[in-house]
Design a protein around this motif. Structure first.
Motif, PDB file in Angstrom:
ATOM      1  N   VAL A  56       0.877  -1.168   0.000  1.00 23.90           N
ATOM      2  CA  VAL A  56       0.000   0.000   0.000  1.00 23.90           C
ATOM      3  C   VAL A  56       0.917   1.221   0.000  1.00 23.90           C
ATOM      4  CG1 VAL A  56      -1.796   1.246   1.266  1.00 23.90           C
ATOM      5  CG2 VAL A  56      -1.715  -1.257   1.338  1.00 23.90           C
ATOM      6  N   VAL A  57       0.940   1.956  -1.116  1.00 22.00           N
ATOM      7  CA  VAL A  57       1.864   3.096  -1.182  1.00 22.00           C
ATOM      8  C   VAL A  57       1.155   4.400  -0.837  1.00 22.00           C
ATOM      9  CG1 VAL A  57       3.532   2.066  -2.752  1.00 22.00           C
ATOM     10  CG2 VAL A  57       1.525   3.209  -3.681  1.00 22.00           C
ATOM     11  N   GLU A  58      -0.174   4.345  -0.793  1.00 16.87           N
ATOM     12  CA  GLU A  58      -0.903   5.539  -0.341  1.00 16.87           C
ATOM     13  C   GLU A  58      -2.265   5.072   0.159  1.00 16.87           C
ATOM     14  OE1 GLU A  58      -0.538   9.542  -2.287  1.00 16.87           O
ATOM     15  OE2 GLU A  58      -2.527   8.933  -2.984  1.00 16.87           O
ATOM     16  N   TYR A  59      -2.702   5.641   1.269  1.00 22.14           N
ATOM     17  CA  TYR A  59      -3.957   5.179   1.859  1.00 22.14           C
ATOM     18  C   TYR A  59      -4.554   6.331   2.639  1.00 22.14           C
ATOM     19  CZ  TYR A  59      -7.048   2.521   4.993  1.00 22.14           C
ATOM     20  OH  TYR A  59      -8.110   2.055   5.697  1.00 22.14           O
ATOM     21  N   GLY A  60      -5.787   6.645   2.408  1.00 20.64           N
ATOM     22  CA  GLY A  60      -6.410   7.728   3.175  1.00 20.64           C
ATOM     23  C   GLY A  60      -7.831   7.956   2.721  1.00 20.64           C
ATOM     24  N   ARG A  61      -8.456   8.960   3.351  1.00 20.67           N
ATOM     25  CA  ARG A  61      -9.828   9.278   2.971  1.00 20.67           C
ATOM     26  C   ARG A  61      -9.780   9.947   1.599  1.00 20.67           C
ATOM     27  NH1 ARG A  61     -12.672   7.725   7.027  1.00 20.67           N
ATOM     28  NH2 ARG A  61     -14.574   8.141   5.852  1.00 20.67           N
ATOM     29  N   ARG A  62     -10.747   9.636   0.780  1.00 26.13           N
ATOM     30  CA  ARG A  62     -10.720  10.125  -0.602  1.00 26.13           C
ATOM     31  C   ARG A  62     -10.643  11.641  -0.650  1.00 26.13           C
ATOM     32  NH1 ARG A  62     -13.558  12.202  -4.624  1.00 26.13           N
ATOM     33  NH2 ARG A  62     -13.024  11.432  -6.683  1.00 26.13           N
ATOM     34  N   GLU A  63     -11.491  12.300   0.191  1.00 24.32           N
ATOM     35  CA  GLU A  63     -11.517  13.782   0.111  1.00 24.32           C
ATOM     36  C   GLU A  63     -10.157  14.374   0.467  1.00 24.32           C
ATOM     37  OE1 GLU A  63     -14.397  12.815   2.495  1.00 24.32           O
ATOM     38  OE2 GLU A  63     -13.791  13.768   4.382  1.00 24.32           O
ATOM     39  N   ASP A  64      -9.438  13.744   1.432  1.00 29.42           N
ATOM     40  CA  ASP A  64      -8.118  14.266   1.812  1.00 29.42           C
ATOM     41  C   ASP A  64      -7.125  14.107   0.656  1.00 29.42           C
ATOM     42  OD1 ASP A  64      -9.242  14.717   4.232  1.00 29.42           O
ATOM     43  OD2 ASP A  64      -8.416  12.896   5.188  1.00 29.42           O
ATOM     44  N   LEU A  65      -7.144  12.929   0.022  1.00 33.19           N
ATOM     45  CA  LEU A  65      -6.188  12.679  -1.067  1.00 33.19           C
ATOM     46  C   LEU A  65      -6.471  13.597  -2.254  1.00 33.19           C
ATOM     47  CD1 LEU A  65      -5.971   8.772  -1.040  1.00 33.19           C
ATOM     48  CD2 LEU A  65      -4.448  10.422   0.032  1.00 33.19           C
ATOM     49  N   VAL A  66      -7.770  13.811  -2.531  1.00 33.97           N
ATOM     50  CA  VAL A  66      -8.134  14.665  -3.659  1.00 33.97           C
ATOM     51  C   VAL A  66      -7.698  16.108  -3.379  1.00 33.97           C
ATOM     52  CG1 VAL A  66     -10.115  15.664  -4.876  1.00 33.97           C
ATOM     53  CG2 VAL A  66     -10.030  13.213  -4.428  1.00 33.97           C
ATOM     54  N   ALA A  67      -7.833  16.518  -2.116  1.00 31.93           N
ATOM     55  CA  ALA A  67      -7.507  17.903  -1.759  1.00 31.93           C
ATOM     56  C   ALA A  67      -5.997  18.159  -1.791  1.00 31.93           C
ATOM     57  CB  ALA A  67      -8.061  18.214  -0.370  1.00 31.93           C
ATOM     58  N   ASP A  68      -5.196  17.088  -1.707  1.00 31.03           N
ATOM     59  CA  ASP A  68      -3.741  17.260  -1.668  1.00 31.03           C
ATOM     60  C   ASP A  68      -3.161  17.036  -3.071  1.00 31.03           C
ATOM     61  OD1 ASP A  68      -1.053  17.078  -1.378  1.00 31.03           O
ATOM     62  OD2 ASP A  68      -1.083  15.373   0.021  1.00 31.03           O
ATOM     63  N   PRO A  69      -2.783  18.117  -3.767  1.00 32.50           N
ATOM     64  CA  PRO A  69      -2.338  17.964  -5.162  1.00 32.50           C
ATOM     65  C   PRO A  69      -1.071  17.121  -5.299  1.00 32.50           C
ATOM     66  CG  PRO A  69      -2.072  20.236  -4.395  1.00 32.50           C
ATOM     67  CD  PRO A  69      -2.747  19.500  -3.289  1.00 32.50           C
ATOM     68  N   THR A  70      -0.331  16.921  -4.165  1.00 31.30           N
ATOM     69  CA  THR A  70       0.896  16.124  -4.276  1.00 31.30           C
ATOM     70  C   THR A  70       0.615  14.630  -4.093  1.00 31.30           C
ATOM     71  OG1 THR A  70       1.326  16.330  -1.925  1.00 31.30           O
ATOM     72  CG2 THR A  70       2.330  18.006  -3.360  1.00 31.30           C
ATOM     73  N   SER A  71      -0.617  14.279  -3.743  1.00 26.83           N
ATOM     74  CA  SER A  71      -0.887  12.847  -3.506  1.00 26.83           C
ATOM     75  C   SER A  71      -0.862  12.088  -4.831  1.00 26.83           C
ATOM     76  CB  SER A  71      -2.245  12.663  -2.826  1.00 26.83           C
ATOM     77  OG  SER A  71      -3.284  12.876  -3.760  1.00 26.83           O
ATOM     78  N   ARG A  72      -0.533  10.808  -4.743  1.00 31.55           N
ATOM     79  CA  ARG A  72      -0.507   9.970  -5.956  1.00 31.55           C
ATOM     80  C   ARG A  72      -1.888   9.930  -6.605  1.00 31.55           C
ATOM     81  NH1 ARG A  72       3.353   5.307  -6.300  1.00 31.55           N
ATOM     82  NH2 ARG A  72       4.981   5.743  -4.798  1.00 31.55           N
ATOM     83  N   PHE A  73      -2.920   9.793  -5.734  1.00 33.70           N
ATOM     84  CA  PHE A  73      -4.275   9.655  -6.270  1.00 33.70           C
ATOM     85  C   PHE A  73      -4.671  10.906  -7.050  1.00 33.70           C
ATOM     86  CE2 PHE A  73      -9.010   9.657  -5.660  1.00 33.70           C
ATOM     87  CZ  PHE A  73      -9.247   8.605  -6.536  1.00 33.70           C
ATOM     88  N   ALA A  74      -4.335  12.086  -6.481  1.00 32.40           N
ATOM     89  CA  ALA A  74      -4.679  13.332  -7.166  1.00 32.40           C
ATOM     90  C   ALA A  74      -3.968  13.389  -8.520  1.00 32.40           C
ATOM     91  CB  ALA A  74      -4.292  14.515  -6.293  1.00 32.40           C
ATOM     92  N   ARG A  75      -2.690  12.938  -8.523  1.00 34.61           N
ATOM     93  CA  ARG A  75      -1.955  12.976  -9.787  1.00 34.61           C
ATOM     94  C   ARG A  75      -2.539  11.978 -10.790  1.00 34.61           C
ATOM     95  NH1 ARG A  75       3.788  11.990  -8.272  1.00 34.61           N
ATOM     96  NH2 ARG A  75       3.057  11.810  -6.136  1.00 34.61           N
ATOM     97  N   MET A  76      -2.988  10.827 -10.266  1.00 29.60           N
ATOM     98  CA  MET A  76      -3.610   9.825 -11.153  1.00 29.60           C
ATOM     99  C   MET A  76      -4.882  10.397 -11.780  1.00 29.60           C
ATOM    100  SD  MET A  76      -3.194   6.465  -8.777  1.00 29.60           S
ATOM    101  CE  MET A  76      -3.753   5.130  -9.748  1.00 29.60           C
ATOM    102  N   LEU A  77      -5.648  11.114 -10.964  1.00 22.95           N
ATOM    103  CA  LEU A  77      -6.883  11.715 -11.483  1.00 22.95           C
ATOM    104  C   LEU A  77      -6.541  12.742 -12.567  1.00 22.95           C
ATOM    105  CD1 LEU A  77      -9.047  12.302  -8.247  1.00 22.95           C
ATOM    106  CD2 LEU A  77      -9.379  10.571 -10.004  1.00 22.95           C
ATOM    107  N   ASP A  78      -5.521  13.557 -12.274  1.00 27.23           N
ATOM    108  CA  ASP A  78      -5.132  14.585 -13.248  1.00 27.23           C
ATOM    109  C   ASP A  78      -4.681  13.942 -14.562  1.00 27.23           C
ATOM    110  OD1 ASP A  78      -5.746  16.451 -11.413  1.00 27.23           O
ATOM    111  OD2 ASP A  78      -3.665  16.840 -10.763  1.00 27.23           O
ATOM    112  N   LEU A  79      -3.848  12.888 -14.418  1.00 29.88           N
ATOM    113  CA  LEU A  79      -3.334  12.214 -15.613  1.00 29.88           C
ATOM    114  C   LEU A  79      -4.459  11.600 -16.448  1.00 29.88           C
ATOM    115  CD1 LEU A  79      -0.093  10.345 -14.526  1.00 29.88           C
ATOM    116  CD2 LEU A  79      -0.354  11.939 -16.439  1.00 29.88           C
ATOM    117  N   ALA A  80      -5.464  11.059 -15.734  1.00 23.93           N
ATOM    118  CA  ALA A  80      -6.564  10.405 -16.441  1.00 23.93           C
ATOM    119  C   ALA A  80      -7.583  11.436 -16.936  1.00 23.93           C
ATOM    120  CB  ALA A  80      -7.237   9.395 -15.519  1.00 23.93           C
ATOM    121  N   GLY A  81      -7.390  12.680 -16.561  1.00 23.85           N
ATOM    122  CA  GLY A  81      -8.302  13.748 -16.995  1.00 23.85           C
ATOM    123  C   GLY A  81      -9.644  13.678 -16.284  1.00 23.85           C
ATOM    124  N   VAL A  82      -9.629  13.119 -15.082  1.00 24.15           N
ATOM    125  CA  VAL A  82     -10.885  13.036 -14.319  1.00 24.15           C
ATOM    126  C   VAL A  82     -10.924  14.216 -13.353  1.00 24.15           C
ATOM    127  CG1 VAL A  82     -12.232  11.637 -12.699  1.00 24.15           C
ATOM    128  CG2 VAL A  82     -10.860  10.528 -14.472  1.00 24.15           C
TER     129      VAL A  82
END
Ligand SMILES: Nc1ncnc2c1ncn2[C@@H]1O[C@H](COP(=O)(O)OP(=O)(O)OP(=O)(O)O)[C@@H](O)[C@H]1O
Length: 585
Positions: A557-583
């Motif tokens: 598990v390289v990143e784990y947290g509440r979705r809203e927190d990860l989305v709010a943090d532009p440096t998180s992997r999940f946020a970057r994945m969303l940006d890359l996927a254009g979501v």
């Protein structure tokens, strides 16, 4: 336990299934006895006929003897038919019981076992081997038991008539029996080899047919057929080898019996010339000598079936001896019977039993009852493996998976299947009615409940379009077709009906049209309301409503947290994945 005693116990456990009830067995014994005794009574009548004809008996007397002979012949054939009918019935009853046990046993085996054995191979083992055993049971009763009894009867009678010819026949039978027993050992491995090649061929065929779409789409048809040709060729040569040995044995007995019959005829002629026996008795002895040949020929003919059955029994026994590696809990604990279930994955490490390669390391995740978790990560990162552990298809090699506070290793397996439900992306549609496809062959609830669930998941119009409503047969060659989207919605309907407390979902990765995708998303939302959920997401857009996100990479598990927190943090992997996927976040 030594291999021999292990083999003996598994064989006896297989044979136990084939044992008939006492009444059926008694009828069979009478019928086998009649099949043996009736033919033995015929030669004395021939002897009488010949001697009385030479002695000048009346035509009426001779016709009476001939009629008696005919009656015996007909009665002998009727007894043989009855034995065949009874033996076939018993063999089918017994083998059906065996099939039932085997199918139940095979379905209960670990996923690791099924991963190593193709469905075609399993079918061949559950059915092909059992058919070989059934055929042998019939042949054994008809040809082996009745044959050996007939042989013994002939020897006793010939001994009583003329001990010298009896002695010759006995020595001859012992020598022939010994030679056959030796030859049998020669033939066993070749028959077992032929069956194994057959199973491998069917395994390959089943796999190619299941993957026909992929094979055709990738233009691999020629190669697939070539491999099948190779497997077929190996099977052919294995059968050829085994057949050659069988034919050689048969030819050997023919020659030996022709020589034996000639000697017996010579002895009878000599006895008649020297005045020791009458012409009728010489004919009688000759007939009995001929009678020995048929059971011996049948015995050798059965040798191949016997070997196939022996190989089949051994392979069935081996399959029955395979044990689940997931140990059943000594003191099974129930899971909470209602409501959403808490899930906690604690420091889990895992390696598949086949290759022992570590695929998960130190995975820790937790969900409060009713929370949902989205698992994301590259292909091969370990998402499905986590899902399999949550479903207890495997046990972790380190750490623990707890559901409702209970370690799954200690949980009642029935409760695990009832309270935890999987919705996979490869939805299996069975060649069965809509009802069975929804309940997976469990007794169905009222039709109203089934209709409501189908309407709820958005399949109301689909149901209305089916020619026979809930009775419509789906899948299979003649059933109604089901599209990929409809299959996904059916899988969700199955989950609604099972009403679990924890849902593990492997989201469909296949392309669906936007309208179907939205229908599925709406149904998933409804399914997860009031339930704990783990979703393996292939589209990041479908994770908009989960509570937590775990990003998996290389089994960790390289990143784990509440979705809203990860989305709010532009440096998180999940946020970057969303940006890359254009979501949009
Ligand atoms: N039945 C199996 N036996 C042995 N190894 C397996 C088995 N299933 C998966 N693996 C291996 O485990 C690792 C993790 O695979 P897993 O299927 O869990 O990944 P995933 O993230 O779900 O991939 P995907 O998104 O493609 O489904 C991979 O290296 C895979 O080769």
């Amino acid at each position: 336990m030594t291999t021999t005693t292990h083999r003996a116990t598994t064989r006896s456990s297989v044979l136990r299934h084939l044992r008939p009830g006492p009444r059926a067995a008694a009828v069979l014994v009478v019928s086998v006895a009649a099949t043996t005794v009736l033919p033995l009574l015929a030669p004395p009548l021939t002897a009488h006929f010949v001697d009385d004809a030479i002695g000048g008996a009346s035509t009426r007397h001779l016709v009476l003897i001939a009629a008696g002979y005919l009656t015996l012949a007909v009665a002998g054939q009727v007894a043989r038919m009855l034995t065949a009918w009874l033996a076939t019935g018993l063999a089918w009853d017994g083998t059906n019981r065996l099939r039932e046990t085997l199918a139940g046993h095979a379905l209960g085996l670990d996923m690791a076992y099924h991963g190593r054995h193709t469905p075609g191979e399993m079918i061949e083992r559950v059915d092909g081997d059992v058919v070989a055993v059934a055929e042998f049971v019939v042949a054994f009763l008809l040809d082996v038991v009745a044959g050996v009894l007939l042989l013994a009867g002939v020897l006793v009678i010939v001994f009583a008539v003329d001990p010298r010819i009896g002695g010759f026949l006995l020595v001859y039978c012992v020598l022939a029996g010994y030679a056959m027993a030796r030859a049998q050992r020669l033939a066993v491995p070749s028959a077992a080899g032929a069956r194994a090649e057959g199973a491998a061929f069917f395994g390959g065929l089943e796999e190619r047919l299941a993957g026909a779409e992929d094979i055709r789409a990738n233009g691999a048809g020629e190669h697939a057929v070539h491999r099948l040709y190779q497997a077929g060729s190996a099977w052919y040569w294995a059968n050829h080898r085994s057949g050659r040995i069988g034919v050689g044995l048969l030819a050997g007995t023919w020659v030996a019996f022709a020589a034996g019959t000639a000697v017996a005829l010579g002895l009878a002629a000599w006895g008649q010339r020297s005045g020791a026996i009458t012409v009728g008795t010489a004919v009688l002895l000759f007939q009995y000598t001929l009678m020995v040949r048929a059971p011996f020929e049948r015995l050798i003919d059965q040798l191949r079936q016997y070997q196939a059955a022996l190989a089949g029994i051994t392979r069935i026994g081996d399959l029955l001896a395979v044990r689940r590696t997931l140990p059943a809990p000594a003191d099974p604990r129930p899971l909470p019977a209602t409501g959403p279930l808490e899930l906690s994955v604690e420091g889990v490490g895992f390696a598949y039993p086949d290759d022992g390669e570590q695929v998960l390391s130190d995975v820790t995740l937790s969900l409060a009852p009713g929370e949902t978790l989205g698992l994301v990560g590259r292909t091969g990162s370990g998402k499905t493996s986590i899902a399999r552990l949550v479903l207890r298809l495997y046990d972790p090699t380190e750490g623990a998976v707890r559901v409702g506070g209970v370690d799954l290793r200690d949980a009642d397996p029935g409760a695990v299947r009832r309270r935890i439900c999987a919705v996979t992306q490869d939805v299996q549609i069975f060649a069965a009615g809509v009802r069975d496809n929804l309940t997976l062959f469990r007794p169905p609830p009222a039709d109203r409940v089934l209709r409501d669930v189908l309407v709820d998941v958005g399949l109301g119009d689909w149901l209305a379009s089916l020619p026979d409503g809930l009775d419509t047969v789906l899948g299979g060659a003649s059933g109604s077709g089901v599209s990929a989207g409809e299959a996904q919605l059916l899988a969700l309907a199955r989950a609604f009906l099972a009403d679990p407390g924890l849902v593990v979902m492997d989201e469909a990765s296949s392309r669906l049209d936007p309208a179907t995708e939205r229908r599925i998303e709406r149904s998933v939302d409804r399914l997860l309301t009031g339930r704990t959920g783990v979703i393996i997401a292939h589209r990041l857009s479908s994770l908009s409503r989960v509570d937590k996100i775990a990003v998996i990479d290389g089994g960790r598990v390289v990143e784990y947290g509440r979705r809203e927190d990860l989305v709010a943090d532009p440096t998180s992997r999940f946020a970057r994945m969303l940006d890359l996927a254009g979501v949009s976040r």
